[in-house]
Motif scaffolding. Structure first.
Motif, PDB file in Angstrom:
ATOM      1  N   GLY A  53      27.951 -41.119 -53.910  1.00 40.77           N
ATOM      2  CA  GLY A  53      28.888 -40.006 -54.021  1.00 40.77           C
ATOM      3  C   GLY A  53      29.327 -39.491 -52.668  1.00 40.77           C
ATOM      4  N   LYS A  86      31.867 -43.379 -60.275  1.00 40.76           N
ATOM      5  CA  LYS A  86      31.089 -43.808 -61.442  1.00 40.76           C
ATOM      6  C   LYS A  86      31.053 -45.333 -61.541  1.00 40.76           C
ATOM      7  N   THR A 119      33.600 -33.013 -58.557  1.00 42.25           N
ATOM      8  CA  THR A 119      33.186 -34.418 -58.571  1.00 42.25           C
ATOM      9  C   THR A 119      31.662 -34.464 -58.589  1.00 42.25           C
ATOM     10  N   LEU A 138      36.926 -33.277 -65.689  1.00 39.86           N
ATOM     11  CA  LEU A 138      36.261 -34.310 -64.890  1.00 39.86           C
ATOM     12  C   LEU A 138      36.897 -35.674 -65.099  1.00 39.86           C
ATOM     13  N   LYS A 139      37.243 -35.989 -66.332  1.00 42.16           N
ATOM     14  CA  LYS A 139      37.818 -37.295 -66.635  1.00 42.16           C
ATOM     15  C   LYS A 139      39.239 -37.457 -66.107  1.00 42.16           C
ATOM     16  N   GLU A 156      26.594 -35.629 -64.421  1.00 42.84           N
ATOM     17  CA  GLU A 156      27.762 -35.193 -65.187  1.00 42.84           C
ATOM     18  C   GLU A 156      27.372 -34.609 -66.542  1.00 42.84           C
ATOM     19  N   TYR A 189      36.089 -39.360 -59.642  1.00 45.27           N
ATOM     20  CA  TYR A 189      34.975 -39.471 -60.587  1.00 45.27           C
ATOM     21  C   TYR A 189      34.870 -40.903 -61.117  1.00 45.27           C
ATOM     22  N   ASN A 219      39.798 -36.610 -63.022  1.00 41.63           N
ATOM     23  CA  ASN A 219      39.526 -36.735 -61.597  1.00 41.63           C
ATOM     24  C   ASN A 219      39.390 -38.215 -61.216  1.00 41.63           C
TER      25      ASN A 219
END
Length: 259
Positions: free
Chosen positions: A71, A213, A186, A203-204, A192, A209, A206
């Motif tokens: 990250g 992921k 993020t 978030l989805k 998450e 992300y 982004n």
């Protein structure tokens, strides 16, 4: 059209390479540790965040060190690359106003220069993978996909920011606020699954992300990402690159009036 584009690229290839080399050398000029800072910066940041958050999340996140490092690496690269791209046109105003140079070269060269540092940090990542005894998986070879994705996405966003910065100098201060909010939206240091359903929807949306992921799935889990994650990791950066190029092309027409 392709032949014209190829000739155009070859014509300015030397300038592009010179800009990348200049940016890379300037960053470590008169630095005692030089390129070692590319390794120490994410490593020190990871240590601080690990000490702070490990007690909260270590039982929820397997291989938390690697999870955190991925990250940090990806977000730090995106932040550095886009910030440098944003100021690239303004910083090279003297050259742009005196000699004709394709203006897109400046923000793109900044991103590519930052990507050299980013690729160096891969050494730390795989060192952490070995120390944490994460089994080797063939899926790790797919790391090239999120790497290319984050570079393309950074170029796209960087082109937009570089264009806007010429017209709105306050963009650099506004973007600092945006990236701070973006960082907390993020899942860099937190899992998450602690987010509510409403925040998961945000978030989805982004792109970072999905890229982060993807990298975590192929390295930590040793499995292939889901089709949605796979598609988002590839299509969104390509779209960002295309949109960024179009917006920059339109904005650059009046750069000379504001530089």
């Amino acid at each position: 059209m392709l032949k014209k584009t190829r000739i155009y690229i070859q014509k300015y290839r030397y300038l592009f390479l010179q800009l990348v080399e200049r940016d890379f050398k300037t960053k470590y000029k008169r630095s005692a540790l030089g390129m070692l800072w590319s390794l120490l910066n994410p490593l020190l940041l990871m240590c601080v965040q690990y000490i702070v958050f490990s007690n909260l999340f270590r039982f929820e996140i397997p291989h938390y060190v690697v999870y955190l490092l991925i990250g940090i690496m990806f977000f730090n690269f995106f932040n550095e690359a886009t910030v440098q791209a944003m100021i690239s046109i303004v910083m090279n105003a003297n050259l742009i106003t005196k000699v004709y140079v394709p203006k897109y070269i400046f923000p793109i060269s900044k991103v590519i220069s930052a990507s050299i540092n980013f690729l160096i940090t891969i050494i730390i990542l795989f060192t952490a993978v070995i120390i944490n005894k994460i089994p080797f998986s063939p899926t790790m070879f797919l790391l090239v996909i999120p790497i290319i994705s984050i570079i393309l996405f950074s170029i796209g966003i960087g082109l937009i920011l570089a264009g806007l910065m010429v017209y709105f100098r306050d963009m650099q201060f506004l973007y600092g606020i945006i990236t701070t909010i973006w960082m907390y939206l993020t899942p860099i240091f937190y899992p998450e699954n602690i987010l509510s359903d409403s925040l998961m929807i945000i978030l989805k949306l982004n792109p970072l992300y999905h890229i982060i992921k993807f990298a975590r799935t192929i390295i930590i889990d040793g499995t292939l990402p889901g089709m949605y994650n796979f598609a988002a990791c590839i299509l969104v950066p390509v779209m960002a690159f295309a949109i960024g190029a179009l917006i920059f092309r339109k904005l650059q027409r009046n750069f000379i009036l504001y530089l």
